[in-house]
Every structure is written in structure tokens, then in C-alpha cells.
Design an enzyme around this catalytic site. Structure first.
Site, PDB file in Angstrom:
ATOM      1  N   GLY A   1     -14.818  55.321   4.394  1.00  0.00           N
ATOM      2  CA  GLY A   1     -14.768  56.768   4.581  1.00  0.00           C
ATOM      3  C   GLY A   1     -15.019  57.470   3.258  1.00  0.00           C
ATOM      4  O   GLY A   1     -14.632  57.003   2.187  1.00  0.00           O
TER       5      GLY A   1
ATOM      6  N   GLY B   1     -13.683  60.276   2.355  1.00  0.00           N
ATOM      7  CA  GLY B   1     -12.454  60.905   1.836  1.00  0.00           C
ATOM      8  C   GLY B   1     -11.758  60.059   0.791  1.00  0.00           C
ATOM      9  O   GLY B   1     -11.444  60.530  -0.302  1.00  0.00           O
ATOM     10  N   GLY B   2     -11.517  58.788   1.096  1.00  0.00           N
ATOM     11  CA  GLY B   2     -10.846  57.912   0.143  1.00  0.00           C
ATOM     12  C   GLY B   2     -11.802  57.444  -0.937  1.00  0.00           C
ATOM     13  O   GLY B   2     -11.452  57.412  -2.125  1.00  0.00           O
ATOM     14  N   HIS B   3     -13.017  57.113  -0.526  1.00  0.00           N
ATOM     15  CA  HIS B   3     -13.988  56.515  -1.454  1.00  0.00           C
ATOM     16  C   HIS B   3     -14.352  57.480  -2.590  1.00  0.00           C
ATOM     17  O   HIS B   3     -14.271  57.126  -3.769  1.00  0.00           O
ATOM     18  CB  HIS B   3     -15.225  56.107  -0.664  1.00  0.00           C
ATOM     19  CG  HIS B   3     -16.244  55.344  -1.436  1.00  0.00           C
ATOM     20  ND1 HIS B   3     -15.967  54.134  -2.026  1.00  0.00           N
ATOM     21  CD2 HIS B   3     -17.545  55.615  -1.725  1.00  0.00           C
ATOM     22  CE1 HIS B   3     -17.062  53.684  -2.637  1.00  0.00           C
ATOM     23  NE2 HIS B   3     -18.031  54.569  -2.470  1.00  0.00           N
TER      24      HIS B   3
ATOM     25  N   LEU C   1      -8.480  52.305  -9.003  1.00  0.00           N
ATOM     26  CA  LEU C   1      -7.668  52.919  -7.931  1.00  0.00           C
ATOM     27  C   LEU C   1      -8.158  52.545  -6.536  1.00  0.00           C
ATOM     28  O   LEU C   1      -7.356  52.295  -5.634  1.00  0.00           O
ATOM     29  CB  LEU C   1      -7.693  54.444  -8.092  1.00  0.00           C
ATOM     30  CG  LEU C   1      -6.955  55.215  -6.994  1.00  0.00           C
ATOM     31  CD1 LEU C   1      -5.456  54.974  -7.045  1.00  0.00           C
ATOM     32  CD2 LEU C   1      -7.256  56.705  -7.072  1.00  0.00           C
TER      33      LEU C   1
ATOM     34  N   TYR D   1      -9.308  49.928  -5.541  1.00  0.00           N
ATOM     35  CA  TYR D   1      -8.877  48.584  -5.161  1.00  0.00           C
ATOM     36  C   TYR D   1      -7.349  48.573  -5.219  1.00  0.00           C
ATOM     37  O   TYR D   1      -6.735  47.836  -5.987  1.00  0.00           O
ATOM     38  CB  TYR D   1      -9.468  47.526  -6.100  1.00  0.00           C
ATOM     39  CG  TYR D   1     -10.961  47.356  -5.959  1.00  0.00           C
ATOM     40  CD1 TYR D   1     -11.609  47.728  -4.786  1.00  0.00           C
ATOM     41  CD2 TYR D   1     -11.733  46.809  -6.980  1.00  0.00           C
ATOM     42  CE1 TYR D   1     -12.978  47.570  -4.644  1.00  0.00           C
ATOM     43  CE2 TYR D   1     -13.108  46.646  -6.843  1.00  0.00           C
ATOM     44  CZ  TYR D   1     -13.716  47.032  -5.677  1.00  0.00           C
ATOM     45  OH  TYR D   1     -15.068  46.872  -5.534  1.00  0.00           O
TER      46      TYR D   1
HETATM   47  P1  FDA Z   1      -8.616  55.484   3.615  1.00  0.00           P
HETATM   48  O1  FDA Z   1      -8.869  56.396   4.753  1.00  0.00           O
HETATM   49  O2  FDA Z   1      -7.787  54.288   3.876  1.00  0.00           O
HETATM   50  O3  FDA Z   1      -8.028  56.328   2.413  1.00  0.00           O
HETATM   51  C1  FDA Z   1      -7.741  55.767   1.138  1.00  0.00           C
HETATM   52  C2  FDA Z   1      -6.776  56.686   0.389  1.00  0.00           C
HETATM   53  O4  FDA Z   1      -7.340  57.993   0.262  1.00  0.00           O
HETATM   54  C3  FDA Z   1      -5.445  56.891   1.113  1.00  0.00           C
HETATM   55  O5  FDA Z   1      -4.442  57.131   0.155  1.00  0.00           O
HETATM   56  C4  FDA Z   1      -5.691  58.155   1.908  1.00  0.00           C
HETATM   57  O6  FDA Z   1      -4.522  58.845   2.306  1.00  0.00           O
HETATM   58  C5  FDA Z   1      -6.543  58.965   0.959  1.00  0.00           C
HETATM   59  N1  FDA Z   1      -7.451  59.867   1.670  1.00  0.00           N
HETATM   60  C6  FDA Z   1      -8.401  59.497   2.557  1.00  0.00           C
HETATM   61  N2  FDA Z   1      -9.061  60.578   2.975  1.00  0.00           N
HETATM   62  C7  FDA Z   1      -8.523  61.641   2.350  1.00  0.00           C
HETATM   63  C8  FDA Z   1      -8.789  63.032   2.398  1.00  0.00           C
HETATM   64  N3  FDA Z   1      -9.759  63.525   3.168  1.00  0.00           N
HETATM   65  N4  FDA Z   1      -8.018  63.867   1.660  1.00  0.00           N
HETATM   66  C9  FDA Z   1      -7.020  63.370   0.879  1.00  0.00           C
HETATM   67  N5  FDA Z   1      -6.739  62.057   0.788  1.00  0.00           N
HETATM   68  C10 FDA Z   1      -7.488  61.194   1.520  1.00  0.00           C
HETATM   69  N6  FDA Z   1     -15.078  50.665  -3.314  1.00  0.00           N
HETATM   70  C11 FDA Z   1     -16.131  50.923  -4.125  1.00  0.00           C
HETATM   71  O7  FDA Z   1     -16.025  51.753  -5.027  1.00  0.00           O
HETATM   72  N7  FDA Z   1     -17.323  50.286  -3.924  1.00  0.00           N
HETATM   73  C12 FDA Z   1     -17.504  49.394  -2.923  1.00  0.00           C
HETATM   74  O8  FDA Z   1     -18.608  48.845  -2.773  1.00  0.00           O
HETATM   75  C13 FDA Z   1     -16.401  49.096  -2.082  1.00  0.00           C
HETATM   76  N8  FDA Z   1     -16.511  48.195  -1.067  1.00  0.00           N
HETATM   77  C14 FDA Z   1     -15.461  48.011  -0.185  1.00  0.00           C
HETATM   78  C15 FDA Z   1     -15.609  47.130   0.894  1.00  0.00           C
HETATM   79  C16 FDA Z   1     -14.560  46.956   1.795  1.00  0.00           C
HETATM   80  C17 FDA Z   1     -14.752  46.023   2.953  1.00  0.00           C
HETATM   81  C18 FDA Z   1     -13.350  47.654   1.612  1.00  0.00           C
HETATM   82  C19 FDA Z   1     -12.210  47.456   2.575  1.00  0.00           C
HETATM   83  C20 FDA Z   1     -13.209  48.530   0.551  1.00  0.00           C
HETATM   84  C21 FDA Z   1     -14.242  48.702  -0.376  1.00  0.00           C
HETATM   85  N9  FDA Z   1     -14.111  49.574  -1.458  1.00  0.00           N
HETATM   86  C22 FDA Z   1     -15.181  49.775  -2.292  1.00  0.00           C
HETATM   87  C23 FDA Z   1     -12.848  50.281  -1.701  1.00  0.00           C
HETATM   88  C24 FDA Z   1     -12.897  51.704  -1.123  1.00  0.00           C
HETATM   89  O9  FDA Z   1     -13.622  52.537  -2.007  1.00  0.00           O
HETATM   90  C25 FDA Z   1     -11.480  52.264  -0.953  1.00  0.00           C
HETATM   91  O10 FDA Z   1     -10.732  51.459  -0.100  1.00  0.00           O
HETATM   92  C26 FDA Z   1     -11.521  53.705  -0.459  1.00  0.00           C
HETATM   93  O11 FDA Z   1     -10.296  54.323  -0.704  1.00  0.00           O
HETATM   94  C27 FDA Z   1     -11.851  53.775   1.013  1.00  0.00           C
HETATM   95  O12 FDA Z   1     -11.880  55.073   1.502  1.00  0.00           O
HETATM   96  P2  FDA Z   1     -11.474  55.333   3.034  1.00  0.00           P
HETATM   97  O13 FDA Z   1     -11.619  56.781   3.310  1.00  0.00           O
HETATM   98  O14 FDA Z   1     -12.187  54.380   3.906  1.00  0.00           O
HETATM   99  O15 FDA Z   1      -9.957  54.889   3.004  1.00  0.00           O
END
Ligand code: FDA
Length: 534
Positions: A177, A179-181, A472, A474
Site C-alpha cells: 500500500g 500509505g505505509g510504503h 522503518l 522493515y
Molecule cells: P500497512 O497498511 O501495514 O501500514 C504500515 C504502517 O503504516 C502501519 O503503521 C500503518 O498504520 C501505517 N499506515 C498505513 N497507511 C497509513 C495512512 N494512510 N496514514 C497513516 N498511517 C498509515 N519496502 C521497500 O521500501 N521496498 C520494497 O521493495 C519492499 N518490498 C516488500 C515486499 C513485501 C512482500 C513486504 C511484505 C514488504 C515490503 N516492503 C518493501 C516493506 C513495505 O514498504 C512496508 O511494509 C510498508 O509499510 C507497507 O505499506 P502498507 O501500506 O502495505 O502497510
């Protein structure tokens, strides 16, 4: 004779029934509040899922990317809200505050420790941004507005629909996503040329603890600084980001060269350590280490994976000059468009339609894993690498990998305090340590987590120190957690905070204190408010 046990059980039953009563009443009050404070309660109610709703469980599990956090004993949210507009988020914040609930915001659900959908401090709700996923690309200004619930794959797809000459420097895994990324940094194969996703954000929309919807101008430069690498979860709910797109040539060159120990892998990795960060900015070569079976023999493999922003003809002399030991030849290389390189490195089979980028689920939805990170500033000697190989031969390492990610290039040019992500000049590469397993249960989990902790201990002499830096995105709760229901003091939080943010941690705490002094947005590793906890 075991009287204390029976005593404990009675107390436990009383405690549980109290918890259930208080959670059901707080969740009903919360729902009433929610509908009272939203413009159209009937349509909003279709976006709200309680545990009795038949879709609750599938919705919760749909975006869980680490099976460690999907068991029956994992704490579950009382309610999942899937907002379509800012007013739904504002009502959720207001009513959570009023009824003593915590909020976990989830965009793609890739958090390594499940912090976007698990809270050990009950009760809590999940704001799942899955419906806020539009991506508007403007190729004339080379910018895009991206809602936080979009995946990185959707961003890449929409860019490719508009133009072949623009791209965005975000991650390799397409189901993450935004948002987190973006809020945690976000790196991929373009980082040596253009930096991180967070380095290329030019505006954002956030809803803060007071329920205000702010843009860059109204949030101010301090908060805008904090959410680009400091993690979003400490500061509010980021609904959308404006990103700056970057130029790519019509075709790029990729290669993937696996080398086993018998093919000189140790020497090649040793050389790569000093070369990877010095290469031309247009060239990115990462290394993936893992145990493999070749002709019924177990060995260690180092796979050199690369993208070059140019033709094979230009790449070959560069490699000959900087890394001749790898022995790259024309036949190892494939020229393709940037968007096809995204599919290639995300391991989609060749010839897949671009629409696969729109999938929100992938292999990680079905695996258990634990990961950690490290930064390397001085090349690890060959015998140090050999010690890693020894650990990879252990039983628990069957599905373990190490990803070595080169720094240098643009990463060296950006000052450490430009955004909260501080890992810049002087880093040769970053390591991601990861161990996967397939077996359910505590015993398997303990064995694999112990293995990766031992690997981490083994690595200590070879990696950054004071602080031992970490990335962060990771997320690793082993490096420290907030106590006291997330209300940790500054000094205690600095233990993990300095690893992720180095000297930027203090400024993050100052920003937090200004925008969320009462620490409403908190989790196990949220930035602490400097106002003493209550
Ligand atoms: P998720 O929704 O779980 O949110 C992560 C954190 O951010 C949580 O604390 C959440 O509450 C907060 N958050 C999310 N959305 C928010 C919003 N809109 N407002 C405020 N807070 C919010 N990283 C990288 O840099 N390069 C890469 O190539 C990869 N590859 C990769 C592969 C796989 C399989 C995984 C599982 C993970 C990666 N990652 C990565 C790590 C990735 O960047 C990290 O896990 C991110 O936080 C993912 O974002 P999501 O929105 O998916 O996570």
C-alpha cells in the site's frame, strides 16, 4: 494441590466477561456515534463491519501479509471501517476518541509486525483504506495524486497507461500500500538514480487528531517533513499524496545472474560490496543470498539482479570497467520497457498482462515470516561471509534470504535531515534478513525467530554501530517497543527511534508534540509526545 490455579481461572473468567461487556457496549456506542456524525448514515453503514458481519473476517484477512498475525489468538479489531471519503475518517477519529478506542490505519497491510491491523492494547478499530485507491496521473506536469489505499502496482500501472517515459521510484513488491510504503521511505530499483518514494513527494492530504483535513500548506513544513519517512501512523491518517514522476528511457536493461559457492559466490559478493555503491547512478545491482539445491547438493547462491537505465551496448563496457569478475555477457541481458521490468522483478511470468499489477494479493498472504534490517558501511571480509553461509545451512534457514541493496548515487547526495529517513552518505548497502516458514504453531515460530535473532547477533561486528541502524519499513519490534499502552517516554523510545531515524528522532518527537500532544495516534513504535503521559 493447586488452589492458586483455580483462583486464577475464576479471576480470568471475570476479567474476560468484563472485557466482552465493555467491548460490546463501547462498540455499540461507537457505531451510534459514527452514524450520528456522518452525513449519510445508511450509505456509511455499508462500509462498517463488526465481528458479526459475514464479511468481517474475509475483509480483515484479505490484507494480512504475514500469517503470524492471522491466528485465532491474534487480537482483533472491534470494528473495521472502509472509508470512501474524508468525512468517514473524521467521524471515526472523533468517535474513537469519545469512546476510548484506538485506531489502526491500514493501506496495504504489509507491516512486518502487523501494526496496521493488530493492537495489543484493546479495544481498537481498523480504518482500512482499501476503497481510497484512485491514482490520477498528469503526464504534462509529470506528477500524480495517489490515494493512500492504492497499491504501488496500481501506481505503476496508471503511469504506464499514460506514458512510457515516466516512472516512480518506489518498491519492488507491487501489492504494497502507498500509505505505509511512502510514509516509511519506499525504495526500489530506481533509488540510486532518484532516491526513495518519500524523496519524491510534493504534497499530501492528512486528517489529524483534531479531525482537520490538511494539505501541505495548511499542515506546515514540519508535519509535511515528518510524514515523508517518519511513518504516517504517529501523526494522523494520510489520505493522498502528490508525487513527482521521474524520467526513464524507452527501454532499460535487466539481468539476473545466479552464482553458487562453487562458482565463486563468496569472492563475487565480497567484491560487490565495494563496487555496488560506486557504480554509475543509472546502474543498480542488488544481491539475493539463499540456500539452494543444485544437482542434489545443497549450496549457497548469490543472485545478482540488476536494472540499467540504458541499452545493453552501454551497460557492457560499464560492467567490464567496474565489475568484470561477474563476467556479464550480452546473452545475460534483456532490454525491455521500465514497466515490463517491474513485472520481471516482481516475478510475474513473462508475457503477463499489465493488469496483474492491479492484484492486491500475492504469495506473502500465505506465509509466516520475521525480518530484520542492517546497514553496512565497511565491506564484510570473506571469512565473515562464510560465517553467514554456515548459518544458512541450519534447518530453520530453508526459506531464509538476505537481500543486499546497494546505496550510493542519489542516496549519497541527499542530506540526512532532508526527510526523517536518515540512511544516506557512507552506507555501502542495506541488508534485509528474512526467514519464512510454512508450519503453523508456536514451536515453529519460536525456532525460526530464534534463528533470525542469532543471525542478527552474528552480524553485529560487521554492520553499523551507535546506533545499529534499521529501516522503518522493515519494522522490527525486537529493537524496542513503547510501553505503558504506547505512552513511552522520549528516552525509552530513543532506543528504537535512533536506529530508524538517527538524529531526526528529536524533531519527529517535536512535531508529534505539536500535532498530537495527547498521543491519540499511537502504537508499539509510534513517535512519543513530549507531553508527559496521563
Ligand atoms: P500497512 O497498511 O501495514 O501500514 C504500515 C504502517 O503504516 C502501519 O503503521 C500503518 O498504520 C501505517 N499506515 C498505513 N497507511 C497509513 C495512512 N494512510 N496514514 C497513516 N498511517 C498509515 N519496502 C521497500 O521500501 N521496498 C520494497 O521493495 C519492499 N518490498 C516488500 C515486499 C513485501 C512482500 C513486504 C511484505 C514488504 C515490503 N516492503 C518493501 C516493506 C513495505 O514498504 C512496508 O511494509 C510498508 O509499510 C507497507 O505499506 P502498507 O501500506 O502495505 O502497510
Amino acid at each position: 494441590m493447586k488452589p492458586p490455579n483455580s483462583c486464577v481461572s475464576v479471576a480470568f473468567v471475570v476479567l474476560i466477561s468484563f472485557a466482552l461487556q465493555s467491548s460490546s457496549s463501547s462498540h455499540e456506542d461507537f457505531l451510534q456515534c459514527l452514524y450520528l456524525h456522518s452525513p449519510n448514515a445508511t450509505s456509511f453503514s455499508k462500509l462498517v463491519f463488526t465481528t458479526t458481519n459475514s464479511s468481517y473476517s474475509s475483509l480483515l484477512h484479505f490484507s494480512i501479509h504475514n500469517l503470524r498475525f492471522s491466528s485465532d489468538t491474534t487480537p482483533k479489531p472491534l470494528v473495521i471501517v472502509t472509508p470512501l471519503r474524508p468525512s468517514h475518517i473524521q467521524a471515526s477519529i472523533f468517535c474513537s476518541q469519545r469512546h476510548g478506542l484506538q485506531i489502526r490505519t491500514r493501506s496495504g497491510g504489509h507491516d512486518y509486525e502487523g501494526l496496521s491491523y493488530v493492537s495489543h492494547h484493546l479495544p481498537f478499530i481498523v480504518l482500512d483504506l482499501i476503497n481510497l485507491n484512485s491514482v490520477q496521473v498528469d503526464r504534462h506536469s509529470a506528477t500524480a495524486w495517489v490515494q493512500s489505499g492504492a497499491t504501488v502496482g496500481q501506481v505503476y500501472y496508471q503511469i504506464a497507461q499514460k506514458t512510457k517515459s515516466l516512472a516512480f521510484p518506489a518498491g519492488v513488491c507491487t501489492t504494497m500500500g502507498v500509505g505505509g510504503h511512502f510514509s516509511g521511505g519506499g525504495y526500489g530499483f530506481l533509488m540510486r538514480k532518484y532516491g526513495l518514494a518519500a524523496d519524491n513527494i510534493i504534497d499530501a492530504h492528512i486528517i489529524d487528531a483534531k479531525g482537520r483535513l490538511l494539505d501541505r500548506e495548511s499542515m506546515g513544513e514540519d508535519l509535511f517533513w515528518a510524514i515523508r519517512g517518519g511513518g504516517g501512523a504517529s501523526f494522523g491518517v494520510i489520505t493522498a499524496w502528490k508525487i513527482r514522476l521521474v524520467s526513464v528511457p524507452p527501454s532499460v536493461t535487466v539481468f539476473r545472474i545466479p552464482r553458487t559457492l562453487e562458482q565463486n559466490a563468496t569472492k563475487l559478493v565480497h567484491i560487490w560490496q565495494s563496487v555496488g555503491s560506486k557504480l554509475d547512478k543509472d546502474l543498480f545491482i542488488r544481491v539475493i543470498l539463499q540456500r539452494v539445491n543444485v544437482n542434489n547438493r545443497t549450496t549457497i547462491q548469490a543472485s545478482f539482479e540488476s536494472m540499467f537505465l540504458g541499452s545493453v551496448g552501454k551497460l557492457l563496457p560499464l560492467m567490464q570497467d567496474m565489475f568484470p569478475e561477474l563476467g556479464l555477457v550480452r546473452e545475460d541481458c534483456v532490454e525491455m520497457s521500465w514497466i515490463d521490468s517491474i513485472l520481471y522483478f516482481a516475478n510475474f511470468s513473462s508475457g503477463s498482462p499489465l493488469e496483474v499489477l492491479l492484484n492486491r494479493t500475492d504469495l506473502t498472504n500465505g506465509l509466516f515470516f520475521k525480518a530484520k534490517s542492517d546497514y553496512v558501511r565497511k565491506a564484510i571480509p570473506e571469512d565473515g561471509l562464510e560465517g553467514i553461509w554456515t548459518m544458512f545451512y541450519e534447518q530453520e534457514a530453508e526459506f531464509a534470504i538476505m537481500i543486499l541493496n546497494p546505496y550510493g548515487g542519489r542516496m549519497d547526495e541527499i542530506p540526512e535531515d532532508e526527510i526523517p529517513f536518515p540512511h544516506r552518505f557512507g552506507n555501502l548497502y542495506k541488508i534485509q534478513h528474512e526467514v519464512y516458514w510454512l508450519e503453523e504453531g508456536n514451536e515453529a515460530e519460536e525456532r525460526h525467530i530464534n534463528w533470525i535473532r542469532r543471525l542478527y547477533a552474528y552480524m553485529a561486528p560487521f554492520v553499523s554501530k551507535s546506533p545499529r541502524a534499521a529501516y522503518l519499513n522493515y519494522r522490527d519490534l525486537d529493537i524496542g517497543v513503547n510501553n505503558n499502552n504506547g505512552h513511552t517516554g522520549y528516552d525509552e523510545a530513543s532506543i528504537w527511534g535512533s536506529k530508524y531515524f538517527k538524529n531526526n528522532f528529536k524533531r519527529l518527537a517535536d512535531v508529534k508534540t505539536n500535532v498530537d500532544p495527547l498521543n491519540f495516534f499511537r502504537n508499539e513504535q509510534s513517535i512519543p509526545s513530549l507531553i508527559p503521559s496521563h
